[in-house]
Design an enzyme around this catalytic site. Sequence first.
Site, PDB file in Angstrom:
ATOM      1  N   GLY A  39      28.824  71.152  45.903  1.00  0.00           N
ATOM      2  CA  GLY A  39      28.162  69.819  46.134  1.00  0.00           C
ATOM      3  C   GLY A  39      27.334  69.271  45.180  1.00  0.00           C
ATOM      4  O   GLY A  39      28.088  70.073  43.968  1.00  0.00           O
ATOM      5  N   THR A  41      25.759  67.614  41.970  1.00  0.00           N
ATOM      6  CA  THR A  41      24.141  67.719  41.157  1.00  0.00           C
ATOM      7  C   THR A  41      23.218  67.238  41.726  1.00  0.00           C
ATOM      8  O   THR A  41      23.085  66.031  42.350  1.00  0.00           O
ATOM      9  CB  THR A  41      24.598  67.492  39.832  1.00  0.00           C
ATOM     10  N   GLY A  42      22.207  68.558  42.322  1.00  0.00           N
ATOM     11  CA  GLY A  42      20.915  67.764  42.939  1.00  0.00           C
ATOM     12  C   GLY A  42      21.137  68.650  44.407  1.00  0.00           C
ATOM     13  O   GLY A  42      20.257  68.236  45.382  1.00  0.00           O
ATOM     14  N   SER A  43      22.469  68.961  44.954  1.00  0.00           N
ATOM     15  CA  SER A  43      22.323  68.760  46.640  1.00  0.00           C
ATOM     16  C   SER A  43      21.526  70.499  47.212  1.00  0.00           C
ATOM     17  O   SER A  43      21.780  71.249  48.110  1.00  0.00           O
ATOM     18  CB  SER A  43      24.291  69.440  46.550  1.00  0.00           C
ATOM     19  N   GLY A  44      21.483  71.383  45.871  1.00  0.00           N
ATOM     20  CA  GLY A  44      20.380  72.624  46.154  1.00  0.00           C
ATOM     21  C   GLY A  44      21.925  73.927  45.877  1.00  0.00           C
ATOM     22  O   GLY A  44      20.999  74.988  46.604  1.00  0.00           O
ATOM     23  N   LYS A  45      22.975  73.804  45.804  1.00  0.00           N
ATOM     24  CA  LYS A  45      23.640  74.764  45.267  1.00  0.00           C
ATOM     25  C   LYS A  45      23.180  75.519  44.254  1.00  0.00           C
ATOM     26  O   LYS A  45      23.103  77.242  44.712  1.00  0.00           O
ATOM     27  CB  LYS A  45      25.185  74.589  44.369  1.00  0.00           C
ATOM     28  N   SER A  46      22.255  75.990  42.899  1.00  0.00           N
ATOM     29  CA  SER A  46      21.928  76.293  42.097  1.00  0.00           C
ATOM     30  C   SER A  46      20.819  77.923  43.167  1.00  0.00           C
ATOM     31  O   SER A  46      20.462  78.623  42.880  1.00  0.00           O
ATOM     32  CB  SER A  46      21.136  75.770  40.943  1.00  0.00           C
ATOM     33  N   GLU A 170      28.825  78.055  38.055  1.00  0.00           N
ATOM     34  CA  GLU A 170      29.610  77.087  37.145  1.00  0.00           C
ATOM     35  C   GLU A 170      30.411  77.626  36.192  1.00  0.00           C
ATOM     36  O   GLU A 170      29.932  77.471  34.438  1.00  0.00           O
ATOM     37  CB  GLU A 170      28.993  76.372  36.568  1.00  0.00           C
TER      38      GLU A 170
END
Lengths: 282, 273, 195, 262
Positions: A39, A41-46, A170
């Site tokens: 997704g 950057t900023g989609s909530g993955k982390s 990552e």
Amino acid sequence: MAINIEGLSFHYGAGKNVKQILDDINLTVEPGQITAIVGQTGSGKSTLVQHLNALLLPSGGQVVVGDQVVTSKTKEKALGPVRAQVGMVFQFPENQLFASTVLEDVMYGPKNFGKNDEEAEALAKKALIQVGLKEEFWQHSPFDLSGGQMRRVALAGVLAMDPQAMVFDEPAAGLDPKGQEELLDLLQELKAAQKTVVLISHQMDQVLALADQVVVMQDGRVAAIEAPDQLFLRDRQWFLDHALDLPEPVAFAKDLEDHGYHFDHLPKSVADLAEQIKVQVN
Amino acid sequence: MTNAITINNLTYGYPDQDPLFHDFDLEVQEGQWLSIVGHNGSGKSTLAKLILGLLEANSGTISIFGQQLTVETLAEARAQVGMVFQNPDNQFVGATVADDVAFGLENRQVPSEEMPKMIEAALKQVGMADFADREPHTLSGGQKQRVALASVLALKPKVIILDEATAMLDPAGKSAVLQTLKDLKNQYQDQLTLIVITHDMAEAALADRVVVINDGQLAFDERPQDLFVQGQALKELGLDQPFESQLAQALPKAPNQYLTKQELAAWLSTLKD
Amino acid sequence: SLSIQQLVLLAVLMALSLVIGKFSVMLTPTIKISFVFLASSLMGRFFGPIWTMLVMVLLDFVNVTFFVAHGAWSPIMAFGVVLAGLIYGGFFYQQPLTKTVHWGKILVAVLLITFVVNFLVNTFALMVMYSPQHSWSVFSAMLSARLPKQLIFFPIQLILTYLVLNNRIVTQIGQQFFAPQRKETAQADSIQTKA
Amino acid sequence: VIGQFIPGKAWLYRVDPRTKILVTVVYVFLLIFANTWPAYALATLFLALTLVLTGQSLGLYWRGIKPVMWLIIFTVCLQLFFTGGTPVLFHWQFLKITLPGLINALYVVLRFVLIVLMSTALTLTTPPTAIASAIESLLKPLKAIKVPVAELALMLSIALRFVPLLMLETDKVMKAQKSRGMSLSTGSLIKRSKAVLPLLIPLFIGALQRALDLANAMEVRGFESADNRTRYRVLSFSKQDLVAALGTGLFVLLFIGLLWIN
């Protein structure tokens, strides 16, 4: 060990300033498989993966790790066992090194989780061998090593805890092609050893090659959960809408389809793509 | 044609280590777009630091537009050569985007009243004009690198060196930075020399010329299309071959030259019965 | 005068001081401990008394206006900060950096910081600022209230200061800022390529 | 909220940061001498006016005060129980509350709140960069006694720029070490304090490495010394500053008058 996420939501702040990061996430991380989370950057993955080892507690819903349930009310004391089972490798993990020798740094995790010095050392050595760091470096300061070697020490620091599941954010970022290849081999070894692996990646070629299941995140929600050879069958527009790249062989195959080619199955690699092209040309 | 950068007989080694460069020569013509590639630790970033005088060579000479680099000419050389580094966070000096672009202007003692329009012009060139008052931690990596480019552009350099400037970016950030580079090159044409240090072959493909450095030696110095067809050789140097040349080599009867993806698809479409 | 490298190093230590000041660990339900003294000690070790003092005074002002919620700038508190800066810089500064800072020096410095600066000067400043009555009885009452914290804090500061000031990696990297001739070692380059 | 700049367009935003800093310092200094209700009333009035001129909602300030409540309560208790005098209002074991104690405690709370809110008004309406420039400008006279004002100001602005970055870094390292089982809440006091080293050492090392990179970046952008540079942000006094100065002057006179009458 499976990890179940049930109705998970997460937000910061209160009142008018609430910022919703994750909204009603439901998914199962299958045991012994590699689950990729993609997704923009900023989609909530982390944020999502930080719930897998209880670094963040859900605002709503629950996360079930093995036989332990983590909710918004879980006490700090109960989180240790969860963290011992789910190892977390952050982006640029070499930034977390601190000890004066490589071995000592790798022993930090196991010792914290109750291993005595001997056990911790044995685990650390095993992990260092697994990441391919030569024994001559074990008594060196980690800061005398090259960037790629430091990354391995950091990985070993998590492997040495011998967790049932491992999460990688990552892991290949900033490595050169050779380093990336070695890292992907390590992930496959982990899978072969029956570990559960979760991988955040922007590199769709890796996702296609490695993952058993892909979770696509967008704006804090799950947009799709599919096996890669299902997912990448979707049309180009869908990937544009979700700001995702296509793996290169797949993208090229889709180009060729406009020129009358037909592909029975999704090309997984350059070799696979070449094979499928060969049978169609005269 | 004049040389933007001329390196002659360069020898350099870190203290207590074998020399990294030994009798190294390289010429970069004005207006060229050059890629320098090599695996991590091959010495490519060290080379960039030597050109900007951040490191001092043990022997040999480096000349910028014919002027030999010495302690006395260092300031002049840096006025002509700008550099964007790898880590977007570690080169952002100002507390806001505009302050960061201003930093170099302040050092060059540009009068205060002339700065705002210069800052705005530089930010416009990289598409960041709307972000002038933003603080760095509210920007994405790609945006920060574009600000770093603007900070360099504001000083009107003739040469820009990018040292792994996209290595830490996500794909969207990477392509935004590369697009900005293409736009700049289009705009300035021969007035701007670009040196892009990278191990990303898609990035190297944009250049007119690719130099491969291995253990401080020039392993290749060719047009990108001539380099990309050499599969095994690249692999031995710890580098990737771009997707399109990998595919072309796996296909029988492929023309023995580099084809872009479009060209390859067009060629394949003629074979389809 | 400072080189560019040194100037940036001191700036980054200032930033660290502000950041560390935002975190604290609860030692007992009533005693919170902050680790800002480690940033100050490193400033002292790298830059000596004058720079450390100047920077700490500036930080104190910025800290009370921007970073910590309680209160405002006080000249008496600032006097304590001047003393602290001189103590940190005076006792910990030494070249070459690779030399270990001796236990004895750290012991005396931490004693002075704990009991002269934190205990006497700061308590006095607190009284002047927040108590309408400035009398010996108020002062001694406040002293006795603040004593336990100082007693607990003393050994902690002593040990942590020793461990951080003499941390091999920190001093090794620190050395690069003070290289006689500006030349980086291989260390710096591997950081650059790794980052 | 405290210590945070919130962009806005209200009157106070247009006052020069130097004026705001000076007014804040004068105000806090005068409060040390406040010991009567009328003096506090006047100081409160001045603060109220200042807060109105920030154009921000009152709820914002309330949320700002809340986190420091425990500190206020602690100070109040200290005053309540340790101020002697008569009459005694309440007596239990060794605890004794007297009327002077009660009045002192109220004064302390009030003074505390006034000071905190005044500096909040300053930081709320002044971006950190402006504070750094203002400090440099105010400290300029010290150049005469060889204080390296330009260098200090530049270091401060670099430090302020690095704070958010290092905060994120701290959070990351903290999470990474927590994942490896770091615990700051078990074991003896010494053990617990030593447990912060795996957090602080990477933070120090990371910051030092960033400093090396940043120095390179500054050098190639032509930085030579902090002194011979022009400035992008130029401060200038305006009509608002005159009004602010006059207003504060009036307040100071009235305040001294009240103290004197007493």
